[in-house]
Design an enzyme around this catalytic site. Structure first.
Site, PDB file in Angstrom:
ATOM      1  N   CYS A 174       1.020 -17.638  11.651  1.00 31.94           N
ATOM      2  CA  CYS A 174       0.065 -18.594  11.212  1.00 31.94           C
ATOM      3  C   CYS A 174      -1.253 -18.365  11.740  1.00 31.94           C
ATOM      4  O   CYS A 174      -1.538 -17.982  13.026  1.00 31.94           O
ATOM      5  CB  CYS A 174       0.505 -20.229  11.926  1.00 31.94           C
ATOM      6  SG  CYS A 174      -0.763 -21.301  11.883  1.00 31.94           S
ATOM      7  N   GLY A 175      -2.202 -18.247  10.873  1.00 33.83           N
ATOM      8  CA  GLY A 175      -3.545 -17.834  11.237  1.00 33.83           C
ATOM      9  C   GLY A 175      -4.092 -18.850  12.150  1.00 33.83           C
ATOM     10  O   GLY A 175      -4.696 -18.467  13.202  1.00 33.83           O
ATOM     11  N   HIS A 176      -3.748 -19.962  11.895  1.00 38.15           N
ATOM     12  CA  HIS A 176      -4.441 -21.290  12.696  1.00 38.15           C
ATOM     13  C   HIS A 176      -4.037 -21.052  14.032  1.00 38.15           C
ATOM     14  O   HIS A 176      -4.842 -21.334  15.074  1.00 38.15           O
ATOM     15  CB  HIS A 176      -4.158 -22.800  12.090  1.00 38.15           C
ATOM     16  CG  HIS A 176      -4.370 -22.901  10.674  1.00 38.15           C
ATOM     17  ND1 HIS A 176      -5.848 -22.908  10.400  1.00 38.15           N
ATOM     18  CD2 HIS A 176      -4.073 -22.787   9.676  1.00 38.15           C
ATOM     19  CE1 HIS A 176      -6.059 -23.364   9.176  1.00 38.15           C
ATOM     20  NE2 HIS A 176      -4.894 -23.152   8.682  1.00 38.15           N
ATOM     21  N   CYS A 177      -2.754 -20.681  14.348  1.00 39.98           N
ATOM     22  CA  CYS A 177      -2.027 -20.452  15.603  1.00 39.98           C
ATOM     23  C   CYS A 177      -2.858 -19.526  16.528  1.00 39.98           C
ATOM     24  O   CYS A 177      -3.093 -19.324  17.466  1.00 39.98           O
ATOM     25  CB  CYS A 177      -0.756 -20.420  15.471  1.00 39.98           C
ATOM     26  SG  CYS A 177       0.116 -21.662  14.733  1.00 39.98           S
TER      27      CYS A 177
END
Length: 504
Positions: free
Chosen positions: A61-64
């Protein structure tokens, strides 16, 4: 209609680089103060740590990845303060049982566990000071008691925004109400001080006064209204934002996840000097409307803001421009008659909106000259009613987006469908680009959406079957009975959603 607007903004919230270095909560390590929980040690982890914030993440996950260095910094700051608040992580992909137990539906999801009880969802900004402020408030008293003017000074310097209650009697009813409000506002720290010198420094002669201190605009705002929970909360929320909030990854949550459901959006070009030359008109009138509508500036030069411009049907050459959006279920947009950034025009535009005098702005393309030359007819907002609502025909309409992968996969099949029915006088196969054409009574929530407008009564039936030539053909031939969407599911679709509120 685009995806739910505020959800769209989470696409912009994570632009930071990722760092690595997780360690088990059972290990001693100087590399990280973030604990790592698994299915095996999770229960012990939340029971052995009185206050722990847990991030459920996915490795891909890029947000993570964007959150990781911020989360690490927050954990280090808490450790440096010898805080009993801990941060932990759970790989939700590896630990599916935990993810299912806590109903994790997206990444990252942050949940705060206090004394092993049912968790609270984290609702603050994803910045170290916001994390700490929120966590300290949830793990302690909502309003910190300050024992000296030196502590007050440190409190003000440590927080870009803080709310201080000056109460001669910290046990008074007003002080208790202040504390109750503090408990409902997660984003800003609250404190109470009773020292005489603090009153003198602010020129306070009353037995109580509430001041919001901020490191921008006027520097502080004094609460002057009748002290009740609703009024105080309203003033704190309004005054804690700049007169004009510039949209970026740090402010997106406050802008689109806050109390204000109506926003005046000012689309500007920083490289063209608009921020310096055009914002004065807005600043001169914003105070008049501060408790009614939020003023937001958006830099159209930023490439990642392109989807926002698309949502409003704006082109770069139309900047500077302004719009009003009401963040209700229908996401209604309004456009001024003149794109004039004078104080007079801005005031008139906002006043007409508040008084309900404006007609909503619907996007529409120009009608192509060859719109009906192919087997699949092309619809735009201006010819939609004439074609789709023709009661002498069954009209199948695909609402699509040019960038939607599912729509691109469907295109050759849909072209074949048009060819199959082009000789039928009472059947029309059509499509409409719903990203640049909007209908007042039809809201599209995902792509592609396929609807049949039935012959005779114009009853609308949404298709929910397989997107094959056979399935679509049966849908048309059955008058919408084959493959129709259940009534309660017509607004649910797992395909390419329009940008939602937290994804913009």
């Amino acid at each position: 209609m685009f995806m739910d607007f505020t959800e769209m903004y989470s696409l912009l919230l994570c632009s930071l680089v990722a760092l690595s270095g997780f360690v088990s909560c059972d290990e001693e390590s100087t590399k990280s103060n973030v604990l790592v929980f698994t299915t095996e040690n999770f229960q012990a982890g939340i029971e052995n740590n009185e206050n722990v914030l847990v991030e459920f993440y996915a490795p891909w996950c890029g947000h993570c990845k964007g959150l990781e260095p911020i989360y690490e910094e927050t954990a280090n700051l808490l450790a440096a303060k010898n805080s009993n608040i801990k941060l932990a992580k759970v790989d939700a992909i590896e630990n599916k049982q935990l993810a299912e137990q806590y109903q994790i539906r997206g990444y990252p999801t942050l949940k705060f566990f206090r004394k092993g009880k049912a968790p609270l969802d984290y609702s603050g900004d994803r910045k170290p000071d916001s994390f700490i402020s929120w966590l300290e408030k949830k793990s302690g008293t909502p309003a910190k008691i300050l024992a000296s003017v030196e502590e007050l000074k440190e409190f003000q310097e440590a927080n870009s925004i803080c709310v201080v209650g000056y109460f001669k009697d910290p046990q008074s009813e007003k002080a208790k109400l202040f504390t109750d409000v503090a408990d409902t506002i997660d984003h800003h720290p609250f404190a109470i001080i009773s020292i005489d010198q603090a009153f003198t420094d602010q020129g306070i002669e009353e037995v109580s006064k509430i001041i919001l201190f901020k490191q921008f605009d006027e520097g502080k705002a004094i609460f002057e209204g009748e002290l009740d929970e609703a009024n105080l909360k309203k003033v704190v929320i309004a005054e804690s934002l700049p007169l004009i909030v510039d949209f970026n990854q740090d402010t997106a949550t406050k802008i689109f996840g806050g109390e204000f459901q109506s926003h005046l959006l000012l689309f500007l070009s920083q490289s063209s000097g608009h921020y310096d030359s055009l914002l004065e008109g807005a600043k001169s009138v914003v105070k008049e409307f501060r408790d009614k509508i939020l003023f937001v500036s958006i830099n159209a030069d930023e490439e990642e803001h392109g989807r926002i411009l698309d949502f409003f049907g704006l082109k770069k050459e139309e900047i500077p421009s302004m719009r009003i959006i009401k963040l209700a279920e229908d996401m209604v947009k309004y456009k001024p008659e003149k794109q004039d950034f004078s104080a007079e025009n801005i005031k008139s535009f906002v006043t007409d909106f508040i008084e309900g005098k404006l007609k909503q702005h619907l996007l529409s393309q120009d009608l192509p000259e060859d719109w009906d030359k192919k087997a699949v007819k092309v619809l735009v907002a201006s010819n939609f009613a004439d074609v789709a609502l023709d009661t002498s025909k069954n009209v199948l309409v695909e609402f699509y987006a040019p960038w939607c992968g599912h729509c691109k996969q469907l295109e050759p099949i849909y072209d074949q469908l048009g060819e199959a029915f082009k000789e039928k006088d009472d059947i029309v196969v059509a499509k409409m680009d719903a990203t640049v054409n909007e209908l007042e009574d039809t809201k599209i929530l995902s792509f592609p959406t396929i609807k049949l407008y039935k012959k005779g009564d114009n009853k609308v039936v949404q298709y929910n079957g397989e997107r094959t030539l056979e399935g679509l053909s049966k849908f048309i031939e059955s008058g919408g009975e084959y493959g129709k969407a259940p009534a309660e599911a017509e607004e649910e679709d797992e395909d390419d959603d329009l940008p939602r509120k937290d994804e913009l």
